[in-house]
Design a protein around this motif. Sequence first.
Motif, mmCIF file in Angstrom:
data_model
loop_
_atom_site.group_PDB
_atom_site.id
_atom_site.type_symbol
_atom_site.label_atom_id
_atom_site.label_comp_id
_atom_site.label_asym_id
_atom_site.label_seq_id
_atom_site.Cartn_x
_atom_site.Cartn_y
_atom_site.Cartn_z
ATOM 1 N N LYS A 1 -13.829 31.726 83.129
ATOM 2 C CA LYS A 1 -13.322 31.938 84.437
ATOM 3 C C LYS A 1 -12.035 31.945 84.784
ATOM 4 C CE LYS A 1 -17.993 30.771 86.471
ATOM 5 N NZ LYS A 1 -18.785 29.727 87.243
ATOM 6 N N LYS B 1 -7.023 34.915 94.298
ATOM 7 C CA LYS B 1 -8.186 33.892 93.822
ATOM 8 C C LYS B 1 -9.085 34.806 93.400
ATOM 9 C CE LYS B 1 -6.191 30.285 95.578
ATOM 10 N NZ LYS B 1 -5.831 29.320 94.479
ATOM 11 N N THR C 1 -13.122 35.092 92.480
ATOM 12 C CA THR C 1 -14.375 34.286 92.685
ATOM 13 C C THR C 1 -15.543 35.317 92.657
ATOM 14 O OG1 THR C 1 -15.275 32.939 94.356
ATOM 15 C CG2 THR C 1 -14.134 34.833 95.070
ATOM 16 N N THR C 2 -16.587 34.977 93.132
ATOM 17 C CA THR C 2 -17.765 35.915 93.124
ATOM 18 C C THR C 2 -18.133 36.383 94.645
ATOM 19 O OG1 THR C 2 -19.443 34.021 93.779
ATOM 20 C CG2 THR C 2 -18.813 34.676 91.315
ATOM 21 N N LYS D 1 -19.840 33.941 96.752
ATOM 22 C CA LYS D 1 -18.962 32.701 97.345
ATOM 23 C C LYS D 1 -18.118 33.333 98.629
ATOM 24 C CE LYS D 1 -16.787 28.539 95.791
ATOM 25 N NZ LYS D 1 -16.352 28.085 94.332
ATOM 26 N N TYR E 1 -16.383 31.616 102.153
ATOM 27 C CA TYR E 1 -14.999 31.765 102.388
ATOM 28 C C TYR E 1 -15.084 32.491 103.796
ATOM 29 C CZ TYR E 1 -13.619 30.166 97.851
ATOM 30 O OH TYR E 1 -13.573 29.343 96.599
ATOM 31 N N PHE F 1 -8.938 37.060 98.046
ATOM 32 C CA PHE F 1 -10.041 36.519 97.152
ATOM 33 C C PHE F 1 -10.572 37.940 96.742
ATOM 34 C CE2 PHE F 1 -9.771 33.048 99.936
ATOM 35 C CZ PHE F 1 -10.048 32.058 99.386
ATOM 36 N N THR G 1 -13.334 39.651 93.590
ATOM 37 C CA THR G 1 -14.547 39.454 93.032
ATOM 38 C C THR G 1 -14.399 39.811 91.736
ATOM 39 O OG1 THR G 1 -15.534 41.722 93.334
ATOM 40 C CG2 THR G 1 -16.041 39.728 95.236
#
Length: 281
Positions: free
Chosen positions: A75, A143, A145-146, A149, A154, A188, A190
Amino acid sequence: MTTIAASRLHAGCDIDPDILATELFSIIEQAIAQQPRTLQTSIGPSEIGNPCDRRIGYKLAGTQAVNGIGAVNWKAFVGTAVHEMLADILGKDEIRNLEADDFTATRWHVEERVKPGLRLNGEDVEGSCDLFDAATGTVWDWKTTTRNKIREQYRPHGVGHQYEVQAQLYGAGWAAQGYDVRTVGLIFLTRDAEFTDRHVWHTPYDPQRAATALERVRGIHNALTGLGAAMAIPLLDTAPAYCRFCPYFTANGSNDSRSCAGNFTDKQATATLTQLIGASQ
């Protein structure tokens, strides 16, 4: 003869494709293990905001990791690859702006090292800031992430103390260079959805927030220096901070200068401990 997958082969010889794939994986894993981010040993802005004093103490003391040794952090590697592509995109945009005379000075500062204002053992604590927009005084940090999330954590609950502190420390680093820093933010992106599923967070730059975070780390460092790691680390407070992902966590940790059994208010660490205890019975 040619050496392929540790085997000496004559021209025209066949080899199992699964063996070839394993060779590829080995090359990739070794490269990931040698990434600068993987090998970094000094504490940086991304870690300073961690709520667990003991984890910071381990880092400052140079404690060897006991959790996940040899594991490939895929990741993190994906995140690094995304960062590199975004840096390339913004770097090329900066060149276009300068060639078109849209800006007389640099606007996009991409992946530059900044020093937020803390020296430990004669060396400056520093980190690589993903992006600083000098034209608007805005710090941006990417960042990966998924989508879940973003939706479940967030957006409804905020980005958390550690990420906020990281952004503020980057702001302090640019302010220390004389820039007018106004805003710090995180974007963020994905790994499992579309670009439009991103989430943007930002807040005004707060130099006091950065100073408080640095003073905390300075205090932990002073404790280690004054008492020694063996005595100081067990005295440092723990906090629920994704213990099972901590480099110094083991379920049977000794809670000394070598390893930690985790903060037992951390449901994830407790669940891991319960599983391991059950498996040993």
